[in-house]
Design an enzyme around this catalytic site. Sequence first.
Site, PDB file in Angstrom:
ATOM      1  CB  THR A  18      11.549  12.468   7.532  1.00 26.83           C
ATOM      2  OG1 THR A  18      10.800  11.398   8.087  1.00 26.83           O
ATOM      3  CG2 THR A  18      13.016  12.233   7.801  1.00 26.83           C
ATOM      4  CE1 TYR A  29      13.027   8.835  11.069  1.00 21.81           C
ATOM      5  CE2 TYR A  29      11.916  10.958  11.101  1.00 21.81           C
ATOM      6  CZ  TYR A  29      12.090   9.698  10.555  1.00 21.81           C
ATOM      7  OH  TYR A  29      11.320   9.305   9.498  1.00 21.81           O
ATOM      8  CB  SER A  62       3.022  12.120   5.631  1.00 25.65           C
ATOM      9  OG  SER A  62       3.690  10.962   5.215  1.00 25.65           O
ATOM     10  CB  THR A  95       8.785  10.431   1.968  1.00 27.61           C
ATOM     11  OG1 THR A  95       9.163   9.619   3.081  1.00 27.61           O
ATOM     12  CG2 THR A  95       9.780  11.557   1.793  1.00 27.61           C
ATOM     13  CG  ASP A  96       5.972   7.266   5.714  1.00 26.52           C
ATOM     14  OD1 ASP A  96       7.032   7.022   5.123  1.00 26.52           O
ATOM     15  OD2 ASP A  96       5.828   7.109   6.943  1.00 26.52           O
ATOM     16  CE  LYS A 168       9.179   6.223   2.069  1.00 26.33           C
ATOM     17  NZ  LYS A 168       9.040   6.845   3.388  1.00 26.33           N
ATOM     18  CD  GLU A 289      -5.691 -14.717 -14.912  1.00 29.90           C
ATOM     19  OE1 GLU A 289      -5.984 -15.733 -14.271  1.00 29.90           O
ATOM     20  OE2 GLU A 289      -4.585 -14.133 -14.794  1.00 29.90           O
TER      21      GLU A 289
HETATM   22  C1  SIN Z   1       9.271  10.736   5.872  1.00 31.63           C
HETATM   23  O1  SIN Z   1       8.904  11.888   5.843  1.00 31.63           O
HETATM   24  O2  SIN Z   1      10.231  10.360   5.150  1.00 31.63           O
HETATM   25  C2  SIN Z   1       8.639   9.673   6.706  1.00 31.63           C
HETATM   26  C3  SIN Z   1       7.691  10.171   7.720  1.00 31.63           C
HETATM   27  C4  SIN Z   1       6.531  10.873   7.150  1.00 31.63           C
HETATM   28  O3  SIN Z   1       6.029  10.501   6.094  1.00 31.63           O
HETATM   29  O4  SIN Z   1       6.059  11.834   7.786  1.00 31.63           O
END
Ligand code: SIN
Length: 332
Positions: A18, A29, A62, A95-96, A168, A289
């Site tokens: 992103t 997007y 990602s 970020t994923d 995340k 457990e």
């Molecule tokens: C992001 O980058 O925030 C989401 C999409 C990705 O991980 O490529």
Amino acid sequence: MSNSTVPTRLRLLATGGTIAGAETSGRGYRAAALSIEALVAAVPQIAALAALDVEQVARIGSQDMDEGVWRKLAARAQSALDDPAIAGVVITHGTDTMEETGYFLNLVLKTSKPVVLVGAMRPATAISADGPMNLYNAVAVAAAPESAGRGVLVVANDEIHFAREVAKTNTTQVGTFKSPNRGLAGLIHNGRLHYFGPTVRRHTAASEFAPLSAADLPRVDIVYAHAGMGRELIDAAVRAGACGLVIAGVGDGNIPAAALAACTAATQAGVAVVRSSRTGGGLVERNIEVDDDAAGFVSAEELNPQKARVLLQLGLTRTGDPQRLQAIFQDY
Ligand code: SIN
């Protein structure tokens, strides 16, 4: 910038995400729409921090990160880090799955130089895009001598995280990254760094998995536990050829009885089973457990399921013995 007249030189490896995203008509997007040159051109202030060599390694969201891209990225990063003219590496990434790539690189890069992953939650064309400041801060972190020896770092939202610790935690908000168990590596404000402390587990230069070997990583599947879970998905993963399973267990890595029986059968068939937790925080302890000793299970310690999968893949390149695997989970 170094004190000498020679600017600090960094390698910037781009993979998409992103941070390189552009809005489409409607409310959507497209990740990875912009080139790395376009991202850097949007932050001219970076030139005062470091000279950048840029390279587009991939151009993907990602969610499509896989072993092939990891290998290419690790090879390009290692080559840069081995170059005496390069002081550190910055990697732009979605970020994923950033936490998985970051932890993987933390284990397979043979270096003490700074390596920093950076992304953004808002596309580059959005109102108040977070990418430009995140990129500026990431370059500042990678250019700083005090970032050396800390393993791979993730920079976002004015925070510095250790790759081992970060997760995340929110689908859309800019404060999505948290380090729930051991906390932040530090803070960064307008390029000014404040470190809180070192990371404690083995990484990078001290990792037995670095540099990355050419051997393929074994298949490891993650199975998510839930109330009423049966054994079917565990049996299916074993039939599909998994060498290892990570169970995203309930609570302290617990597993409903039918699934537990399937996991025990899996270990008896030579499949490594690691108990992690779906809770997002805390530690999975051995033999609380679940009788891990009797079943031959490994506890993930504080690693969430997706990070436990990375370590199990690398660990299985060394051993299938549950006790040795457990030692690896206690080291890294
Ligand atoms: C992001 O980058 O925030 C989401 C999409 C990705 O991980 O490529």
